[in-house]
Design an enzyme around this catalytic site. Sequence first.
Site, mmCIF file in Angstrom:
data_model
loop_
_atom_site.group_PDB
_atom_site.id
_atom_site.type_symbol
_atom_site.label_atom_id
_atom_site.label_comp_id
_atom_site.label_asym_id
_atom_site.label_seq_id
_atom_site.Cartn_x
_atom_site.Cartn_y
_atom_site.Cartn_z
ATOM 1 N N SER A 1 -9.823 -1.101 7.443
ATOM 2 C CA SER A 1 -9.163 -0.370 5.607
ATOM 3 C C SER A 1 -8.483 -2.235 4.410
ATOM 4 C CB SER A 1 -8.352 0.684 5.659
ATOM 5 O OG SER A 1 -9.001 1.451 5.847
ATOM 6 N N SER B 1 -9.576 1.417 3.156
ATOM 7 C CA SER B 1 -8.489 2.187 2.338
ATOM 8 C C SER B 1 -8.488 1.689 1.056
ATOM 9 C CB SER B 1 -8.312 3.405 2.578
ATOM 10 O OG SER B 1 -7.459 3.152 4.169
ATOM 11 N N LYS C 1 0.951 -1.121 -0.356
ATOM 12 C CA LYS C 1 -0.036 0.560 0.087
ATOM 13 C C LYS C 1 0.516 1.353 0.245
ATOM 14 C CE LYS C 1 -3.597 1.659 2.568
ATOM 15 N NZ LYS C 1 -4.714 1.238 4.284
#
Length: 488
Positions: A175, A151, A76
């Site tokens: 997330s 996310s 990420k």
Amino acid sequence: MTGTIERLSGLLREKKVSCRELTQAYLDGIARDNSVLNAYVRTTKEQALETAETVDRKIAAGELLSPLEGIPMTIKDNISTRGIETTCCSKILQGYTPIYDATVWQTLKQQNAVLLGKTNMDEFAMGSSCETSCHGGAVNPFGTGYVAGGSSGGGASAVAGNLAVYALGSDTGGSIRQPAGFCGLVGLKPTYGTVSRFGLIAYASSLDQIGPICKSVSDAALVYDAISGRDPMDSTSVGQKEPVAPQLAKRPENLTIGVVKEYFQGVDAQVEEALQSAIRTYEKMGARIVDLSVPSVSYALPVYYILACAEASSNLGRYDGIRYGYRAAHYGSVHEMICKTRSEGFGPEVQRRILLGSYVLSAGYYDAYYKKAQNLRGAVIKGFNEAFARCDVILAPTVPMTAFPKGFAVQDQVQTYQTDVCTVPVNIAGIPALSMPCGYDQKSLPIGMQLIANRFEETKLLQTAYWFEQEMAGEIYRKTEWGCRQYA
């Protein structure tokens, strides 16, 4: 070339495929499909192929490989990678290149994990759809008209779309679990402190936790074992209780599963039907089911948004255009430069949360909001402690619905915040939880089931998930034949 970590690692060891061939196959997939999925914001082709060559030399020399060695993966965009731009998908960090590695990436790099690139995310991890990213949102491989979730949407989209074998994400209020639920994957949010946060660009420091997004429970156990451990660089780090992967196949004895009624309020009918079917499956396999009530869970969503935004307003104060990242082009003073930089550099959602956080911390409102939220945090923790006195694991929805259409989050922000209602209690309490697929809705979108355990009970949690996965593999995973590209 697709599959789980275990399958691909076996192919490498048996010399049925070289690491370079495997890596190139994933790089080719990214070149072909990322324009559709928007999972990656940058790729690291040269570094990936260089690592692959190192692994191939080890194989040729007859050296043993670690479980994750040579496996193509992704990280990420809020996890620091030395020499690779890391922006949290925000304009304000445009051009920022870390000079150090996050502990989790340093650990995996030492094991010759093959980094394919950095994946898309909601800006500063603030969002539930990945659409607050300055690069636009990642889409769901099960239907390009739907979001991948947030996310960590880019990581989930990449793994579900066969553009990576596994991904590292971060989970502040769901997330990892929410995008895993939307994309039919296994997402693990570990106990707070078991995985180092050093090098994770902070959103809300008391809630953030790094974890894996994978195709199977066994893969999640392998990655968790690799990245967990005590880290002196993180003052909140405590390390893991015990390695999970060696014990994964051991069937949990006298398993009691709690079903908390508050988790099922307002849940979509198809999601509830799939979860009730999963409950009946566990009961058939010999687990004892107990109905529970944890009223404090109902407070979790407002508590989360007060605490998370308060911490975010503090953590994001460092982005001022002076030291690194974006700086406004025209200004007449330092004060004007900082104001313009932050107004232009942060997106609307991040600005909204900074303002809310500043408000609840301000004089006259601190006691009414922030202090009260901290007290209610204690009530949530106490509620879970009482629940785990009566059960081993809690079963709940990951999200009250399946993946929502693109643009929904922009149209109805309050409703989008509500999608976090089942995931945020876990972060508030600092306990581990996992999302895994338990069925599909009428649109063939995956339905996520969440399993929750007490602190440091990752072994019990993953064993419970593995038991269900083995029982239901033929039915639940029939539509997820890794290699089918439904989005093509």
